[in-house]
Design an enzyme around this catalytic site. Sequence first.
Site, PDB file in Angstrom:
ATOM      1  CB  CYS A 350      -0.973  -0.038   1.173  1.00  0.00           C
ATOM      2  SG  CYS A 350      -2.320   1.163   1.036  1.00  0.00           S
ATOM      3  CG  HIS A 449      -3.683  -3.250   3.597  1.00  0.00           C
ATOM      4  ND1 HIS A 449      -2.458  -2.897   4.099  1.00  0.00           N
ATOM      5  CD2 HIS A 449      -4.257  -2.092   3.152  1.00  0.00           C
ATOM      6  CE1 HIS A 449      -2.292  -1.592   3.985  1.00  0.00           C
ATOM      7  NE2 HIS A 449      -3.359  -1.078   3.410  1.00  0.00           N
TER       8      HIS A 449
END
Length: 506
Positions: A350, A449
């Site tokens: 991310c 994630h």
Amino acid sequence: MSESRTILVAGTASHVGKSTVAAGLCRHFADRGVSVAPFKAQNMSNNARAVPVAKGVDGEGWGEIGVSQYVQARAARVPANTDHNPVLLKPRGDAESQLVIDGRPVGHFGAGDYYDEHWERARDAAEAAHARLAAEHDVVVAEGAGSIAEINLRHRDLANLETARFASADVLLVVDIERGGAFASLYGTLELMPDDVREQVSGAVVTKFRGDVSLLEPGVEEFEDRSGVPILGVLPYDDPGLPEEDSVGLPDDVERGPGVVGADDGVPVERSVTVAVPRLPRISNFTDLEPLARVPGVRVAYVPPEGSLETADAVVLPGTKNTVDDLLALREADFGDELAAFDGPVVGLCGGYQLIGERITNAGVESADVVDAVEGFGLLPVETRFSEEKRVVGSTFDLSAETGPLAGATGPVSGYEIHAGRTDVPEHLPNPVGPESATTERVLGTYLHGLFENENAREAFVDAVYRHAGCTRPGDETGVPSSNPYDDAAALVREHVDLRALHPRG
């Protein structure tokens, strides 16, 4: 169904063990066939999970909740949704936090603006979310925040006092004895609580005790005589391994004993590998690393920005609440030089993915210190452009990695995405983990994630790290027993707390 009951697990301070007790209660009730759900009216954390928006909330799609309530929902064996944490504050620096209500971002506010202009809306959302949970479940296990006796916050304490009131909750006080002064903390907390909520206290639990519990008996007896509140249990110092909610629980460096997350588990040192993780000033979603820390022979070491990567076998750059400002902080600490000199596997997750690209444009969306563009660390030839739009969604991708840190991995991988900005990937680069991912022979970037919660991805990465380290990966001969943190938390509570006062009535 009998009338629903709410148990508020409140603390005398922060980090006294509320989350562990709440998760243990959720699994305990679920094990006994009781319909149970977690709840936290207001949370402050950058460790968030993407979950479906709850039924009864306008609109559909995905939203964000704090990781502890996601963990507690798993402990309760119920699908997590935004009702479990209807108000989330995500700090981003400069005394501001992003306000998320019912899973959706509202804006960025200082504390004064939040309490003056948005707190009533937040309270209404929290009360409505609790009402929906109470209508569907026999028990709601609510977690408080910090101390329930913060007298300066008494008129706006959503997670503690307001929850106790609108939920008519039975309050269970939790105190950490390792800090010292446990009985004074309990007694002082009771004295400072508003009278109406004080009357709702059902008992107290002492956590993190080391030694012979009989030594506490004189103090327990006197406290109970003075306060009229029973001590329902004393939990020994035992960490079941639940994910940390915020970065306070992370080590400061790798030199100290607690600086290594995930012990060697009996594996000889020469056969272990170290995954270095820069401890970003605004680190978020660091629970992405916990599946790696549980692998025998793998050490996950949090390295300060000015630290060295000399002893690392791999590097994982985690998420961040503010990519641009963390990039500037890493540059100031010369972390870029360390990263450029490192020749092992690198994964950016991310915000960490955005850090290792070539450029971030429209950077002023995130940082007041950058007008337009900032150069990344250049490990991947990708460019990210920021916008006000935020992507929050659960995702499943068909992993197919022919090269890179996940080389050889195939099959589905699932997780979630929470990010601002879109990343442009050149056509010649493989996209092993979704269309915005990118990999080279040594470096991988992805927005997913929870990547390492997937066994296929985790095993491929660990194998790649061992190949680079030039050592043999430990086999099953280590004899490390498998452990379920939810069951362990339940056993900790069940074996050391008198739960009869907390079971549903009727």
